[in-house]
Write a protein that holds these residues in place. Structure first.
Motif, PDB file in Angstrom:
ATOM      1  N   THR A  78       5.535  37.672  49.961  1.00  0.00           N
ATOM      2  CA  THR A  78       7.057  37.977  50.307  1.00  0.00           C
ATOM      3  C   THR A  78       7.521  38.909  50.338  1.00  0.00           C
ATOM      4  O   THR A  78       6.894  39.956  49.535  1.00  0.00           O
ATOM      5  CB  THR A  78       7.593  37.108  48.590  1.00  0.00           C
ATOM      6  N   LYS A  79       8.378  39.427  51.141  1.00  0.00           N
ATOM      7  CA  LYS A  79       8.805  40.325  52.145  1.00  0.00           C
ATOM      8  C   LYS A  79      10.025  40.741  50.834  1.00  0.00           C
ATOM      9  O   LYS A  79      11.393  39.360  50.737  1.00  0.00           O
ATOM     10  CB  LYS A  79       9.109  40.287  53.155  1.00  0.00           C
ATOM     11  N   ILE A  80       9.936  41.739  50.705  1.00  0.00           N
ATOM     12  CA  ILE A  80      11.668  42.491  50.194  1.00  0.00           C
ATOM     13  C   ILE A  80      12.699  42.291  50.996  1.00  0.00           C
ATOM     14  O   ILE A  80      12.452  43.479  51.848  1.00  0.00           O
ATOM     15  CB  ILE A  80      11.576  43.948  49.289  1.00  0.00           C
ATOM     16  N   PRO A  81      13.512  42.232  51.379  1.00  0.00           N
ATOM     17  CA  PRO A  81      15.066  42.681  52.030  1.00  0.00           C
ATOM     18  C   PRO A  81      15.090  43.263  52.324  1.00  0.00           C
ATOM     19  O   PRO A  81      14.937  43.698  51.399  1.00  0.00           O
ATOM     20  CB  PRO A  81      16.166  41.710  51.302  1.00  0.00           C
ATOM     21  N   ASP A  82      16.268  44.193  53.447  1.00  0.00           N
ATOM     22  CA  ASP A  82      16.203  45.175  53.545  1.00  0.00           C
ATOM     23  C   ASP A  82      17.536  45.304  53.178  1.00  0.00           C
ATOM     24  O   ASP A  82      17.572  46.873  52.219  1.00  0.00           O
ATOM     25  CB  ASP A  82      17.160  45.441  55.053  1.00  0.00           C
ATOM     26  N   ASN A  83      18.218  44.792  52.269  1.00  0.00           N
ATOM     27  CA  ASN A  83      19.523  45.348  52.095  1.00  0.00           C
ATOM     28  C   ASN A  83      19.544  43.749  50.591  1.00  0.00           C
ATOM     29  O   ASN A  83      20.144  42.450  50.549  1.00  0.00           O
ATOM     30  CB  ASN A  83      20.597  44.672  53.019  1.00  0.00           C
ATOM     31  N   PRO A  84      18.625  44.032  49.584  1.00  0.00           N
ATOM     32  CA  PRO A  84      17.813  43.354  48.393  1.00  0.00           C
ATOM     33  C   PRO A  84      19.502  42.959  47.893  1.00  0.00           C
ATOM     34  O   PRO A  84      20.340  44.266  47.539  1.00  0.00           O
ATOM     35  CB  PRO A  84      17.388  43.316  47.344  1.00  0.00           C
ATOM     36  N   SER A  85      19.518  41.784  47.170  1.00  0.00           N
ATOM     37  CA  SER A  85      20.746  41.052  46.737  1.00  0.00           C
ATOM     38  C   SER A  85      20.379  41.324  45.160  1.00  0.00           C
ATOM     39  O   SER A  85      19.402  41.558  44.642  1.00  0.00           O
ATOM     40  CB  SER A  85      21.073  39.740  46.856  1.00  0.00           C
ATOM     41  N   PRO A  86      21.898  40.928  44.318  1.00  0.00           N
ATOM     42  CA  PRO A  86      21.489  41.044  42.670  1.00  0.00           C
ATOM     43  C   PRO A  86      20.377  40.204  42.440  1.00  0.00           C
ATOM     44  O   PRO A  86      18.915  40.599  41.797  1.00  0.00           O
ATOM     45  CB  PRO A  86      22.010  41.215  41.773  1.00  0.00           C
ATOM     46  N   VAL A  87      19.889  39.007  43.039  1.00  0.00           N
ATOM     47  CA  VAL A  87      18.882  38.386  42.459  1.00  0.00           C
ATOM     48  C   VAL A  87      17.760  38.605  43.218  1.00  0.00           C
ATOM     49  O   VAL A  87      16.933  38.277  42.578  1.00  0.00           O
ATOM     50  CB  VAL A  87      19.186  36.329  43.096  1.00  0.00           C
ATOM     51  N   ASP A  88      17.428  39.336  44.603  1.00  0.00           N
ATOM     52  CA  ASP A  88      16.576  39.753  44.684  1.00  0.00           C
ATOM     53  C   ASP A  88      15.894  41.100  44.535  1.00  0.00           C
ATOM     54  O   ASP A  88      14.512  41.298  43.727  1.00  0.00           O
ATOM     55  CB  ASP A  88      16.555  40.420  45.845  1.00  0.00           C
TER      56      ASP A  88
END
Length: 195
Positions: free
Chosen positions: A1-11
Motif C-alpha cells: 500500500t502506497k503512502i498518500p502524498d497528503n496523509p490524513s490523521p488515519v493514514d
C-alpha cells in the motif's frame, strides 16, 4: 500500500507517520478523534499496524479502547502491552464477551443440528447453506491479501462475533427456520468491513 502524498490523521496512524501526525494535532487537536467510514479510529489503526509510538502517543492523549477492538487486533505483543498499560481490561469489562460467544455457540449448534443429513432438505436454498461455510472475507495487511472465513473471525474477535450474531439469538428463541437464520447471517456478513 502506497503512502498518500497528503496523509490524513488515519493514514498517519496506519503508516507510523509520527511527525505528520504531530502536525495534524498542532493544527487541530480534535483530529485524534477522527474515524474513517467504517468507524475505525486512529488508535485502532495504529494498533492493527503495529505502530507502537503512535499507540503510546494516542493513549497519552486520552484515546481509550473501550470495546477491546484495538487489543484484539494488535499487531504485536508490545502494542498489546501498551494498550494494557492505559486501558482497563478487567473481567468486569469482559462479561459481554462471554455472552456474545455463548450466542455464537448456540447459533452454530442450532445451524449444525438443522443441517444434519436427514434435514438438509429443510433449507430451500441449498447454495445459501453451502456458501455459509466458504471463506467470505478478505483481510489486507502489509504482507498481502488473505481470504478468511467470517466464522473464524467471529470465534476469535468479539467485534466480528457481535456483528455476525446480531439478531440471531431472537431467531433461535422463536425457533426460526434454517432459511431465516441463513438469511440473517448473510445479511450480517455484508456488514463486516476489513482493511
Amino acid at each position: 500500500t502506497k503512502i498518500p502524498d497528503n496523509p490524513s490523521p488515519v493514514d498517519c496512524a496506519k503508516f507510523g507517520l509520527q511527525e505528520e501526525l504531530f502536525e495534524h494535532i498542532e493544527k487541530n487537536p480534535d483530529c485524534i478523534f477522527e474515524e474513517d467510514q467504517y468507524g475505525n479510529d486512529l488508535l485502532y489503526y495504529a494498533s492493527s499496524f503495529g505502530n507502537e509510538r503512535i499507540v503510546w502517543l494516542l493513549c497519552e492523549l486520552g484515546l481509550t479502547d473501550e470495546n477491546r477492538r484495538c487489543l484484539l487486533s494488535a499487531y504485536t505483543i508490545r502494542v498489546k502491552a501498551i494498550l494494557k498499560r492505559f486501558n482497563d481490561y478487567s473481567q468486569a469489562n469482559m462479561a459481554s464477551s462471554k455472552e456474545t460467544h455463548q450466542t455464537l455457540n448456540q447459533m452454530l449448534g442450532r445451524v449444525f443440528n438443522l443441517c444434519n443429513p436427514e434435514e438438509t432438505n429443510a433449507c430451500e436454498n441449498q447454495s445459501d447453506l453451502v456458501n455459509l461455510w466458504k471463506p467470505d472475507c478478505s483481510i489486507t495487511s502489509r504482507d498481502g491479501t488473505f481470504r478468511v472465513h467470517s466464522w473464524i473471525l467471529a470465534s476469535r474477535w468479539d467485534y466480528f462475533c457481535e456483528i455476525l450474531c446480531a439478531g440471531v439469538e431472537d431467531l433461535i428463541e422463536k425457533e426460526a427456520s434454517l432459511d431465516e437464520i441463513v438469511s440473517l447471517i448473510n445479511t450480517n456478513k455484508s456488514k463486516i468491513h476489513i482493511l
